[in-house]
Design an enzyme around this catalytic site. Sequence first.
Site, PDB file in Angstrom:
ATOM      1  N   SER A  18       0.849  -1.182   0.000  1.00 38.87           N
ATOM      2  CA  SER A  18       0.000   0.000   0.000  1.00 38.87           C
ATOM      3  C   SER A  18       0.888   1.236   0.000  1.00 38.87           C
ATOM      4  O   SER A  18       1.938   1.266  -0.642  1.00 38.87           O
ATOM      5  CB  SER A  18      -0.937  -0.030   1.213  1.00 38.87           C
ATOM      6  OG  SER A  18      -1.750   1.124   1.254  1.00 38.87           O
ATOM      7  N   SER A  19       0.499   2.264   0.736  1.00 32.67           N
ATOM      8  CA  SER A  19       1.247   3.513   0.768  1.00 32.67           C
ATOM      9  C   SER A  19       0.837   4.299   2.001  1.00 32.67           C
ATOM     10  O   SER A  19      -0.303   4.185   2.480  1.00 32.67           O
ATOM     11  CB  SER A  19       0.943   4.340  -0.495  1.00 32.67           C
ATOM     12  OG  SER A  19       1.440   5.662  -0.370  1.00 32.67           O
ATOM     13  N   TYR A  48      -4.482   7.777  -6.598  1.00 33.24           N
ATOM     14  CA  TYR A  48      -3.497   6.777  -6.159  1.00 33.24           C
ATOM     15  C   TYR A  48      -3.747   6.367  -4.706  1.00 33.24           C
ATOM     16  O   TYR A  48      -3.825   5.183  -4.379  1.00 33.24           O
ATOM     17  CB  TYR A  48      -2.087   7.356  -6.315  1.00 33.24           C
ATOM     18  CG  TYR A  48      -0.975   6.444  -5.846  1.00 33.24           C
ATOM     19  CD1 TYR A  48      -0.463   5.463  -6.680  1.00 33.24           C
ATOM     20  CD2 TYR A  48      -0.431   6.575  -4.572  1.00 33.24           C
ATOM     21  CE1 TYR A  48       0.566   4.634  -6.261  1.00 33.24           C
ATOM     22  CE2 TYR A  48       0.590   5.753  -4.138  1.00 33.24           C
ATOM     23  CZ  TYR A  48       1.080   4.782  -4.985  1.00 33.24           C
ATOM     24  OH  TYR A  48       2.089   3.954  -4.554  1.00 33.24           O
ATOM     25  N   LYS A  94      -4.895   2.623  -3.031  1.00 32.88           N
ATOM     26  CA  LYS A  94      -4.117   1.937  -2.008  1.00 32.88           C
ATOM     27  C   LYS A  94      -4.970   1.671  -0.766  1.00 32.88           C
ATOM     28  O   LYS A  94      -4.829   0.624  -0.106  1.00 32.88           O
ATOM     29  CB  LYS A  94      -2.881   2.754  -1.650  1.00 32.88           C
ATOM     30  CG  LYS A  94      -1.814   2.749  -2.730  1.00 32.88           C
ATOM     31  CD  LYS A  94      -1.372   1.335  -3.075  1.00 32.88           C
ATOM     32  CE  LYS A  94      -0.129   1.306  -3.935  1.00 32.88           C
ATOM     33  NZ  LYS A  94       0.263  -0.096  -4.292  1.00 32.88           N
TER      34      LYS A  94
END
Length: 259
Positions: free
Chosen positions: A150-151, A164, A168
């Site tokens: 993920s982020s 984005y 995620k």
Amino acid sequence: MSLTHSEEITIKTAIVTGGSRGIGRDTVLNLARRGVRIIFTYHTNQAEAATVAALAATTGAQAHALPLDIGQTGGFDAFAEAVRKTLAGFGTERFDYLVNNAGISSNVSFMETTEAELDALYTAHFKAPFLLTQKLLPLMRDGGRIVNISSGLARFAGRNRAAYGSMKAAVETLTRYMALELGPRRITANVVAPGAIATDFSGGIVRDNPEVNKMVADHTALGRAGLPEDVGPVIASLLSADFGWVNAQRIEVAGGMVI
């Protein structure tokens, strides 16, 4: 190479998507140092992938690179068959670890994101790990482990990252459902969420732009941007038996960014 039954069980095998660069590359090399056999994917740069495979081989581990375009989900059946053949070449029929790492970047504001860009991000970051995992699960050994990438942007908001970061966040929810539904097979599913990492991702903006790098450092408790070498060991460790009772969890590897 033919292996005995005990050797086949002892030697673990991992699949890492996007393993020729950045975080994926460091994950491959860390797994190799732990004696794990690796199948990793690359998009177009075969020479780059060959370099990673050669580096992994210096540790004594087997590593094999396969091409994969995560934007073309219609090719996933053929990829699963290529994995099956590669596993047979390793002397086994099953693999143990799956790291869904491959992805694409986006640096467009909410208002400027087009439908085509949104669809591409959806395919790369949600549809691909969803469907690819489905295709590969018949080849995964019971008791295996999945790590989805993920982020930090799924936790905090950053400008021009609406699409984005949202994808995620969806991956993090998907991971919990994977953990629930794959529990009867004793397969765990967890998330590793890197912070801003100095790689060529997103045009190398964190690595190559001094202003962005400083901004990241200023917002990180440990005072610098992250490196692939900060993340790869965490992913490799999370796949190990030491973390066998960790399931459905999100581990952010960001040095204390935006806390």
